[in-house]
Design a protein around this motif. Structure first.
Motif, PDB file in Angstrom:
ATOM      1  N   UNK A 151       0.828  -1.209   0.000  1.00  0.00           N
ATOM      2  CA  UNK A 151       0.000   0.000   0.000  1.00  0.00           C
ATOM      3  C   UNK A 151       0.858   1.251   0.000  1.00  0.00           C
ATOM      4  N   UNK A 152       0.242   2.370  -0.346  1.00  0.00           N
ATOM      5  CA  UNK A 152       0.944   3.643  -0.287  1.00  0.00           C
ATOM      6  C   UNK A 152       1.170   4.040   1.165  1.00  0.00           C
ATOM      7  N   UNK A 153       2.153   4.922   1.365  1.00  0.00           N
ATOM      8  CA  UNK A 153       2.368   5.531   2.676  1.00  0.00           C
ATOM      9  C   UNK A 153       2.027   7.009   2.567  1.00  0.00           C
ATOM     10  N   UNK A 154       1.177   7.481   3.474  1.00  0.00           N
ATOM     11  CA  UNK A 154       0.750   8.872   3.457  1.00  0.00           C
ATOM     12  C   UNK A 154       0.827   9.406   4.883  1.00  0.00           C
TER      13      UNK A 154
ATOM     14  N   UNK B  11       3.070   8.927   7.039  1.00  0.00           N
ATOM     15  CA  UNK B  11       3.512   7.891   7.959  1.00  0.00           C
ATOM     16  C   UNK B  11       2.490   6.802   8.215  1.00  0.00           C
ATOM     17  N   UNK B  12       1.402   6.772   7.478  1.00  0.00           N
ATOM     18  CA  UNK B  12       0.361   5.765   7.657  1.00  0.00           C
ATOM     19  C   UNK B  12       0.176   4.968   6.371  1.00  0.00           C
ATOM     20  N   UNK B  13      -0.164   3.691   6.517  1.00  0.00           N
ATOM     21  CA  UNK B  13      -0.513   2.884   5.348  1.00  0.00           C
ATOM     22  C   UNK B  13      -1.824   3.417   4.774  1.00  0.00           C
TER      23      UNK B  13
ATOM     24  N   UNK C 266       1.328  -8.486   3.745  1.00  0.00           N
ATOM     25  CA  UNK C 266       0.052  -8.849   4.365  1.00  0.00           C
ATOM     26  C   UNK C 266      -0.322  -7.873   5.474  1.00  0.00           C
ATOM     27  N   UNK C 267       0.561  -7.674   6.439  1.00  0.00           N
ATOM     28  CA  UNK C 267       0.244  -6.814   7.579  1.00  0.00           C
ATOM     29  C   UNK C 267       0.049  -5.358   7.142  1.00  0.00           C
ATOM     30  N   UNK C 268       0.844  -4.892   6.195  1.00  0.00           N
ATOM     31  CA  UNK C 268       0.698  -3.502   5.727  1.00  0.00           C
ATOM     32  C   UNK C 268      -0.665  -3.293   5.073  1.00  0.00           C
TER      33      UNK C 268
END
Length: 698
Positions: free
Chosen positions: A393-396, A398-400, A462-464
């Protein structure tokens, strides 16, 4: 049903001629004398529009010279506006408007006598509208001859035919100027309008005389001539010509229907503004020139749209048709700043009937809901493919981050906005329909996410992706709570799939951590609570080391995750206390264990609160159990148990018995007495969350 579609998506071309509806061939009403007289015989005085309040035209004689200098620079668009009036065949003997303006003065008559028929004919052929007065005098002279008698019927009819031939020339001159009013000099236009007004007065006088009792006459009835009605027919033909012109070259992304609507709307607005600004000051008020043009343009616009509505339109053209009928036409044209005051009393009405509008609105709502449903399903399918293909996923900030929530919100918002752009009422109707589709989508989203949780555990990202989907819930919550302002009882039902999704995601993230903590909690019972402080410190240390794994959660969800951790620590601690493997027979040992429990409770509370847990409802769970173990008086224990049950209604007799088993110095009767306090319904303080219902006791 005939099917005519106009595709509105880029890259698709509309069918050639798809909007060229057939029109019956119609000749100009003033093409020839025979046709004109036929028109006069068909018209009736009842067809005339009732005169409005008179208004005086401003004196523009002083401006005439300046306007003639600017005549060549007139807007071609405004000149073309009345181009229909220039059509029709010009007689060889009839000069152009420029020629007639240059030779408009009649020749002087000797002795002030009336001009002869031949002289009037020459004047009229040269465009001298001053001949209208002498011609009317000839007509009255003829009527006087009839009344006096002494002249044969043949002679009367011969003279009448000459007078009528002159009236045909005059009519053609007057209506010819009114066919192209923007091309005529203001003074010439005033002359033509004065003649037309005089003829209307004569028509009314003749009608009144006939109503009083027609006298026998050898002359043929020639009035009412109804020139005003003929002028209005010319206005209607001007509207048909102007609005029926083929639109300009296609703009990219617009269907043929859109181009037709835009052309007609823009043309009508510009033409009516020209009528208001340039013609209304010159026309007599009783001619209602603005109303005449407005009604003609409206009728042609409405007829074109009514024809179009008979066909099965594409989704885009259905929307555009409603947009014009319900919004753009009434608001941007009829109520535009320059036209609103002028058209206020004209009562043009809607372009389509209420029945047609209801049918189109029902079609639009169905189309839009189907489109929203399809687009949301496609967005979810693409997102699910990214999960299964292990796309990170993207990071925005500092968050997924996942774009799915944004895509869904945009799809629904656009559907809502489209309906509201037609009418606010239609926006209200589609709002409830879209809420139903959103609820169905969220359930589908939850099912897809649960499948991903089960099938894709071995993937690197998976976790991200789990964290990104949990974060999605925030966008959906804000959208429902803040933007839609729906009834308070609906969000819980609507958002329940999101709560399930978030809960399953958090459980998945914590599953490994809780697995690591399980053997550490077992040490409490394995060591018979010999060193509870050291055991708990090790547990807290393990949790603290793993917390950075959850840093890419949104803050609110990281707090919710910490509440789950907090609950887990308290729950597992109580489970160890309830194992019945520790029996303390002396008050001293019970007080010592109670001290350990209070210290452990303080450590758990401090650690979890410091890391964001909002679970203040757990703060009493362990300290109160410690107090129950410490107390020796059964009555005091009863009070503590009763209070505890108000805070934790799921605290049962089984849980109480497991705790009291630690107190080996209580008799069976005392235990039964203490347990009986839970038979009394003391009432819970707040709607509580589950704690003891998660704990199984033997």
């Amino acid at each position: 049903m005939l099917k005519m579609t106009f595709q509105g998506f880029p890259g698709q071309q509309p069918a050639p001629g798809a909007l060229d509806f057939p029109r019956s061939p119609q000749k100009l009403p003033f093409a020839s004398e025979a046709e004109s007289e036929a028109s006069m015989s068909e018209a009736s005085s009842e067809d005339l529009v009732p005169p409005l309040e008179a208004e005086e035209a401003p004196d523009r004689d002083g401006e005439e010279a300046a306007k003639k200098k600017k005549k060549k620079k007139k807007s071609k668009g405004l000149a073309n506006m009345f181009s229909v009036f220039t059509k029709g065949r010009k007689k060889k003997s009839q000069p152009s408007s420029a020629e007639t303006e240059g030779d408009s003065e009649p020749q002087p008559r000797p002795g002030g006598r009336l001009p002869t028929v031949e002289e009037l004919k020459a004047d009229l052929e040269h465009g001298r509208l001053e001949a209208a007065g002498p011609l009317l005098a000839l007509e009255r002279e003829l009527q006087a001859a009839v009344a006096a008698g002494g002249m044969s019927n043949e002679e009367l009819l011969r003279r009448q035919s000459k007078v009528e031939a002159l009236y045909v020339l005059l009519r053609d001159q007057v209506l010819g100027l009114l066919r192209r009013p923007l091309e005529a000099a203001p003074e010439r236009l005033r002359q033509a309008l004065a003649v037309l007004a005089e003829q209307e007065r004569e028509d009314r006088a003749a009608a009144a005389a006939a109503a009083a009792g027609p006298a026998p006459s050898a002359l043929a009835a020639t009035r009412p001539r109804r020139w005003l009605q003929l002028w209005r027919r010319g206005v209607a033909q001007a509207a048909e010509e102007r609005l029926g012109q083929r639109p300009a070259a296609a703009a990219e992304g617009r269907t043929e229907a859109e181009r037709a609507f835009l052309h007609m709307g823009r043309t009508m607005k510009e033409d009516l503004e020209a009528v208001v600004e340039r013609l209304k000051p010159l026309f007599p008020a009783e001619f209602a020139v603005v109303a005449a043009y407005a009604q003609s343009y409206h009728e042609h616009f409405a007829a074109h749209l009514a024809d179009l509505a008979q066909f099965e339109l594409s989704e885009r053209d259905t929307y555009v048709l409603l947009l014009w009928v319900q919004n753009l036409y009434p608001n941007d044209i009829i109520n535009s700043p320059k036209l609103a005051g002028e058209l206020q009393g004209v009562r043009l009405g809607s372009l389509l009937s209420p029945k047609q509008i209801r049918l189109l609105e029902a079609t639009f709502l169905s189309n839009e809901v189907d489109s929203v449903k399809e687009l949301m399903a496609r967005a979810l399918e693409l997102e699910s493919q990214r999960w299964s293909q292990d796309v990170a996923p993207q990071r925005l900030d500092g968050h997924c981050h996942s774009e799915l929530a944004i895509d869904i919100i945009q799809i629904i918002s656009q559907g809502q906005a489209k309906a509201e752009s037609i009418t606010l009422d239609l926006g209200t109707q589609i709002k409830h329909m879209l809420l139903v589709e959103l609820a169905a989508f969220l359930k589908s989203y939850q099912r897809s996410f649960d499948e991903f949780l089960e099938r894709c555990k071995q993937l690197r990202n998976y976790r991200a992706n789990v964290i990104a989907n949990i974060n999605n819930c925030l966008s959906f919550r804000m959208f429902v709570d803040q933007k839609w302002q729906i009834p308070q009882d609906l969000p819980s039902h609507l958002l329940s799939p999101l709560n399930e999704l978030k809960s399953h995601g958090v459980d998945t993230l914590l599953q490994n951590l809780f697995g690591v903590l399980k053997p550490l909690f077992k040490r409490f019972t394995q060591t018979r609570w010999a060193a509870p402080a050291q055991t708990l410190e090790e547990i807290i240390s393990v949790v603290d080391e793993r917390l950075p794994e959850f840093s890419e959660l949104q803050d609110c969800f990281r707090e919710e995750l910490m509440e789950v951790v907090h609950l887990h620590l308290v729950k597992e601690y109580i489970i160890r206390l309830s194992k019945r493997r520790l029996v303390l027979n002396t008050a001293e040992k019970q007080q010592q264990l109670a001290g350990h429990i209070r210290a452990n409770a303080e450590l758990i509370q401090h650690f979890c609160t410091q890391n964001g847990s909002p679970a203040t409802w757990l703060h009493r769970a362990l300290p109160t159990l410690a107090e129950i173990i410490r107390l020796q008086d059964p009555s005091a224990i009863k009070i503590e148990v009763a209070t505890y049950a108000t805070w934790y209604p799921d605290f049962s007799k089984g849980h109480l018995s497991a705790i009291l088993a630690v107190k080996g110095n209580l008799s069976s009767s005392e235990v039964r007495s203490i347990r009986s306090i839970l038979d009394i319904n003391t009432g819970a303080h707040e709607p509580s969350k589950s704690l003891f219902s998660l704990i199984k006791v033997g």
